[in-house]
Design an enzyme around this catalytic site. Sequence first.
Site, short mmCIF file in Angstrom:
data_model
loop_
_atom_site.label_atom_id
_atom_site.label_comp_id
_atom_site.label_asym_id
_atom_site.label_seq_id
_atom_site.Cartn_x
_atom_site.Cartn_y
_atom_site.Cartn_z
N ARG A 24 0.80 -1.23 0.00
CA ARG A 24 0.00 0.00 0.00
C ARG A 24 0.84 1.29 0.00
O ARG A 24 0.48 2.26 0.67
CB ARG A 24 -0.95 0.03 1.21
CG ARG A 24 -1.85 -1.18 1.36
CD ARG A 24 -2.69 -1.03 2.63
NE ARG A 24 -3.39 -2.22 3.00
CZ ARG A 24 -4.63 -2.54 2.61
NH1 ARG A 24 -5.28 -1.75 1.81
NH2 ARG A 24 -5.21 -3.65 3.04
N LYS A 82 -15.92 -1.91 1.14
CA LYS A 82 -14.58 -2.01 0.59
C LYS A 82 -13.65 -0.99 1.25
O LYS A 82 -14.06 0.09 1.67
CB LYS A 82 -14.60 -1.77 -0.93
CG LYS A 82 -15.38 -2.82 -1.71
CD LYS A 82 -14.67 -4.15 -1.71
CE LYS A 82 -15.45 -5.21 -2.47
NZ LYS A 82 -16.60 -5.73 -1.72
N ASP A 83 -12.38 -1.34 1.27
CA ASP A 83 -11.32 -0.61 1.93
C ASP A 83 -11.08 0.78 1.33
O ASP A 83 -11.26 0.99 0.13
CB ASP A 83 -10.06 -1.47 1.82
CG ASP A 83 -8.84 -0.89 2.49
OD1 ASP A 83 -9.00 0.02 3.29
OD2 ASP A 83 -7.75 -1.36 2.18
N ARG A 84 -10.64 1.70 2.17
CA ARG A 84 -10.26 3.04 1.71
C ARG A 84 -8.89 3.06 1.07
O ARG A 84 -8.66 3.76 0.08
CB ARG A 84 -10.28 4.03 2.89
CG ARG A 84 -9.92 5.45 2.47
CD ARG A 84 -9.92 6.40 3.66
NE ARG A 84 -8.80 6.14 4.55
CZ ARG A 84 -8.54 6.87 5.64
NH1 ARG A 84 -9.36 7.86 5.97
NH2 ARG A 84 -7.52 6.59 6.39
#
Length: 364
Positions: A24, A82-84
Amino acid sequence: MSLVFDWSALAASTAGQGTGGTLRRVPEDFRVDEVPAYLPSGEGEHLFVRLEKTGHTTSHMLRELTAHLGVRDRDVGVAGLKDRHAVTSQWISLPGKVERRLESFAMDGVRVLETARHGNKLAMGHLHGNRFVVRVRDAQGTAAEAEATLNQLARVGVPNYFGPQRFGLGGLNAEEGLLVLRGESKIKDPRVRRFLTTSVQSMVFNRFLSLRLERGLFAALIAGDMAKKHDTGGVFLVEDADAEGGRAEAGEVSATGTLFGKKVKPLTMAAGELEAEALAAFALTPDVFASRRGDRRLTRVFLQEPQLIPEEDGFTVSFTLPKGSFATSVLREIMKVDIDTSELPEDAADETGSEGGPAHEGEA
């Protein structure tokens, strides 16, 4: 044993030191695409919309969207959150009457990819799974080592651990969840209380699964297991472990663990002894979960379409997981580092809103 989440307390299924690496660095390094359970039919009173977002949780995006469209939260359907910290795509459903107003919706980091009509509202959990494409940078190990681990996971399955997203920043959710279960918490919000208590269920499940790995029982069945068929979802009691061993070794069936609650009976026989040991590690008994409904969760899941591409400073790995499973469990096996424990996503990218997972993820 501590109720704080710690990867080092959970046994891995693969050997080796792992590749290490960084995740990330930019949102594009982590992509999650929802795999729907079905596609819209093209007709009906509901508008299905496939959205791509970057830098937003699903909840934040939906707040902005409903405000713009002038619709109530309860009129919006979503299969998972869903993820940021990723680029993600997913379907949502809206009342068909807002189709024209949707054309003027604009939000940085959000794109409408396609729309179609359907007869029913999308419901939580109505997804097949999630497709992950993850860039691992600064890897000390080689792409060949990573691929060998990925191939092993594809053959024998992935430990279906609840990832750190379930336990909050610092891994502390289960400690507060136990206070909720005991009636000692000052938190009043019902949704937050439910989420916190699922963390305690999840911690006990993780311990049960880790014990199976430590004792060579990951791909095996023992007497008293409630096993689940991967093709049909049927669950059955294992009385003769030797008779079922071939199906377990072939990946046709796997053991389940108990997410304790009033609707689920504890395991019995040898499996029950192992489960009792997992509870005792936290000084817990099944009755503390009487306020929960309970559920069963597979101890292993299988990757679909695993691929690995070497990169200059690491590799890109891609795979599909069934709903409710955590990509962090796969990445932890490959990298052998504490995945996502220092800076957690606000939402998991694969949760499905079941008893075993509050309304969020296509987990990241």
